[in-house]
Structures are given as structure tokens and as C-alpha cells.
Design a protein around this motif. Structure first.
Motif, PDB file in Angstrom:
ATOM      1  N   ARG A  38       3.444  -0.049  -9.101  1.00 45.25           N
ATOM      2  CA  ARG A  38       2.960  -0.893  -7.999  1.00 45.25           C
ATOM      3  C   ARG A  38       3.934  -2.028  -7.723  1.00 45.25           C
TER       4      ARG A  38
ATOM      5  N   ARG B 209      -1.856   5.320  -4.813  1.00 41.73           N
ATOM      6  CA  ARG B 209      -2.970   5.708  -3.936  1.00 41.73           C
ATOM      7  C   ARG B 209      -4.295   5.657  -4.704  1.00 41.73           C
ATOM      8  N   LYS B 210      -4.191   5.758  -6.016  1.00 42.63           N
ATOM      9  CA  LYS B 210      -5.393   5.758  -6.847  1.00 42.63           C
ATOM     10  C   LYS B 210      -5.929   4.336  -6.989  1.00 42.63           C
ATOM     11  N   PRO B 211      -7.202   4.186  -7.326  1.00 43.84           N
ATOM     12  CA  PRO B 211      -7.762   2.845  -7.552  1.00 43.84           C
ATOM     13  C   PRO B 211      -7.068   2.170  -8.734  1.00 43.84           C
TER      14      PRO B 211
ATOM     15  N   SER C  52      -0.722   5.997 -18.526  1.00 43.69           N
ATOM     16  CA  SER C  52      -0.932   6.143 -17.081  1.00 43.69           C
ATOM     17  C   SER C  52      -1.369   4.818 -16.451  1.00 43.69           C
ATOM     18  N   GLU C  53      -2.163   4.045 -17.189  1.00 46.62           N
ATOM     19  CA  GLU C  53      -2.583   2.741 -16.667  1.00 46.62           C
ATOM     20  C   GLU C  53      -1.393   1.788 -16.590  1.00 46.62           C
TER      21      GLU C  53
ATOM     22  N   PRO D  16      -6.568   0.483 -12.230  1.00 47.44           N
ATOM     23  CA  PRO D  16      -7.301   0.664 -13.488  1.00 47.44           C
ATOM     24  C   PRO D  16      -8.097  -0.599 -13.833  1.00 47.44           C
TER      25      PRO D  16
ATOM     26  N   THR E 276       0.859  -1.183   0.000  1.00 46.92           N
ATOM     27  CA  THR E 276       0.000   0.000   0.000  1.00 46.92           C
ATOM     28  C   THR E 276       0.895   1.232   0.000  1.00 46.92           C
TER      29      THR E 276
ATOM     30  N   TYR F 269       0.782   2.621 -13.622  1.00 42.61           N
ATOM     31  CA  TYR F 269       0.232   2.179 -12.343  1.00 42.61           C
ATOM     32  C   TYR F 269       0.779   0.796 -11.973  1.00 42.61           C
TER      33      TYR F 269
ATOM     34  N   ASP G  85       2.072   8.330  -4.831  1.00 44.94           N
ATOM     35  CA  ASP G  85       0.775   8.940  -5.162  1.00 44.94           C
ATOM     36  C   ASP G  85       0.069   8.155  -6.270  1.00 44.94           C
ATOM     37  N   VAL G  86       0.855   7.576  -7.181  1.00 51.60           N
ATOM     38  CA  VAL G  86       0.268   6.792  -8.279  1.00 51.60           C
ATOM     39  C   VAL G  86      -0.536   5.618  -7.728  1.00 51.60           C
TER      40      VAL G  86
END
Length: 320
Positions: free
Chosen positions: A275, A180-182, A267-268, A184, A157, A271, A177-178
Motif C-alpha cells: 500500500r 483491492r482487498k480490505p 500476507s498482512e 487487515p 486506491t 498489504y 490486487d493486494v
């Protein structure tokens, strides 16, 4: 050391269980520890027959109390994957027997056939191996099981990421910060979930490093359902830490060149790449230890942290 003594290095209940799954007249005549695994103890068993012939099997046992907690799920997944893959074009060990709850063995265990080949973690011949890895991963993602394994689990996380000492704090803050978003949306694929050079076996002719070929893929204990990007990101991170950040970025290109399809937007894709890279921040010491055992002595925990920092920074620079 006698054959009996060597076989005795396998725990008694486990040895009896293995013996029940051998052909008539066969017995375990030798046992050798295989190094490189993190979650389980792995042994190569030489099986002797009455006519003097031998064959090898591989025994995987979860003995560490931390990993024993997850053994039942892991062994069920691996057994199901090995069974499924016998009918696919992906070369994997064949399942011989599994005892996921240690009903018969001292510890949860799985017995499988042994593939030829070896892991290759050095830099030489990497230009040849990266496209081979990419094609192999495309083949894994092409598997369409009747019933998919459970959905992937992402344990990292934004609050558990460990930023290395001296890291580019701006890049790491942006990377955190990337995630932190849900996540994709994605098209579900059959994932190995730990696809990386340490789990791929190669045959490399000594006189021709560029003649390498893959002989199989091992360690299917975390097989999952999820986005192709996640498997690609995991292999990319491992290549970046083993061989340098540029190779992590190169693998994504190689996967697409091999016909693999990734998320539609940059951007996807970022992520999933970020991660997985950030997940490695929590286990640099654990991941780098087997690499040193395999001969990459220069890959100290600190050296791997520095490569991880450079890779995360390179990923974030792809946005600019």
C-alpha cells in the motif's frame, strides 16, 4: 544586509505574531529558508537578546493554496503531538505558538524550537543509521497518549496507482490486487505517519560516520492512529527509493530486531508494504525533488521510478 532587512523576509503580520511570543527584549534578527519540505514553507529564525546572545526557532507556514486547505488540521495535529512528546522519550521540537487558521499571520503557521542535527540522505554510513531509525520508530510506537490522534488516511486506491513506464506489469498487477482487498485488522499505535530519513535529524561526527546518533524527529503534521506496519512500510519505501530496494526490505528486519511488533502473517505485512509503495507511484516527482535539492542529483524522477519498480517487484517476490 542589515539585521532589520533579514528579519523583514518574514511577512509583516507573521513577524509581529512571532515577536509577541518572544521573551522580553528579544527580536528576530535573521531569517533563513530551510529546504527539503514539500507541504510547507519552513524558516529558521535567529532570535537576538539585549545581551547579544542568540537562539534559533523554526517557523512553519502553509502558503501553497493546495496545502492551505489542509493546514488547520495539520497544525492542530502537530501542536498536539509536540505538546504530548515533551513528556515522552521521543525528542521533538517544543511548541512555542500556533496559528492554525491564520487569525494573526498571513498564512497558517506554527512556531517551534529548533533541534540540533541535520538530515542525512547519502549512502555513506547507512549500515549504522538504519538500526538507529528502527529503534527510533519503535520508541514512537511505544508512546501511549491519553487521546489518540485521528485514524490514518490512505489516499491511494487500486484505481489511482501510476504504473511506471517499462515496469514489471505482472508484479504491479499483482500488487494492485493486494490493495483491492480490505485492510487487515490491526492494533492501534501512535504513528508519525511520515517517518523517513528526511524527517529525522542526526549528529554525525565528520571523522566517524559510524558514530551517528539521532538528535530528534520533525514534521508531525500528519500524526495518526494506525498500524505500526504502516509507519514501517513508509520508511521502508523511502529507504528503497533513496538507497535501493534491499534497504527497504532491510528496514522491516531492523524494526523487529529493535523490538518492534508487526502484523502476524506475511500476507498482512505485505498489504501495508505494498500500500505504501504504490502510494509513492503517484508522487515520485514531488518526493524526488527535495532529494535532488539536498544533493542527490542522480535521483531523477526516472531513476526513482525504476527503483520503485524494483522494490515493488521485490516485495511481490517475497510471496514466492
Amino acid at each position: 544586509m542589515s539585521n532589520h532587512d533579514e528579519a523583514a523576509t518574514v511577512r509583516p503580520l507573521t513577524l509581529a505574531w512571532v515577536s509577541r511570543h518572544l521573551e522580553a527584549g528579544e527580536q528576530v534578527v535573521r531569517s533563513e529558508a530551510l529546504h527539503g519540505g514539500i507541504t510547507a514553507e519552513v524558516r529558521r529564525l535567529t532570535i537576538g537578546s539585549r545581551d547579544g546572545g542568540t537562539r534559533d526557532l523554526v517557523l512553519r507556514s502553509f502558503v501553497d493554496p493546495f496545502y492551505v486547505r489542509h493546514a488547520e488540521d495539520a497544525l492542530h495535529r502537530e501542536a498536539a503531538a509536540l505538546t504530548l512528546l515533551t513528556e515522552s522519550g521521543v525528542r521533538a521540537p517544543g511548541l512555542v505558538a500556533v496559528d492554525p487558521t491564520a487569525a494573526h499571520c498571513e498564512y497558517p503557521s506554527l512556531l517551534m524550537t529548533r533541534l540540533t542535527g541535520r538530515t542525512v540522505l547519502d549512502d555513506e554510513g547507512l549500515e549504522t543509521r538504519v538500526p538507529l531509525l528502527a529503534r527510533q520508530l519503535v520508541a514512537i510506537h511505544a508512546v501511549r497518549p491519553a487521546a489518540y490522534p485521528p485514524e490514518y488516511v490512505a489516499l491511494t486506491t487500486a484505481d489511482t496507482v501510476v504504473t511506471p513506464k517499462g515496469a514489471d506489469t505482472a508484479a504491479w498487477s499483482a500488487a494492485i490486487d493486494v490493495i483491492r482487498k480490505p485492510a487487515p485488522p490491526y492494533q492501534a499505535r501512535f504513528l508519525h505517519r511520515d517517518f523517513q530519513p528526511g524527517n529525522v535529524l542526526f549528529d554525525v561526527p565528520p571523522e566517524r560516520p559510524d558514530g551517528a546518533r539521532i538528535t530528534g524527529v520533525v514534521d508531525w503534521a500528519v500524526v495518526s492512529r494506525g498500524p505500526a506496519d504502516l509507519d514501517v512500510a513508509h520508511c521502508s519505501t523511502n529507504l528503497a527509493l533513496l538507497h535501493g530496494p534491499a534497504w527497504g526490505l532491510r528496514f522491516t528486519e531492523a524494526y523487529e530486531e529493535a523490538g518492534g511488533v508487526l502484523a502476524a502473517s506475511a500476507s498482512e505485512r505485505l498489504y501495508w508494504q505494498v500500500r505504501d509503495a504504490l502510494a509513492s507511484s503517484e508522487e515520485v516527482q514531488v518526493v524526488s525533488q527535495p532529494w535532488r535539492e539536498a544533493g542527490r542529483l542522480e535521483l531523477t524522477t526516472r531513476a526513482v521510478e525504476q527503483r520503485l519498480d524494483a522494490y515493488v517487484t521485490a516485495l511481490m517476490n517475497t510471496l514466492s
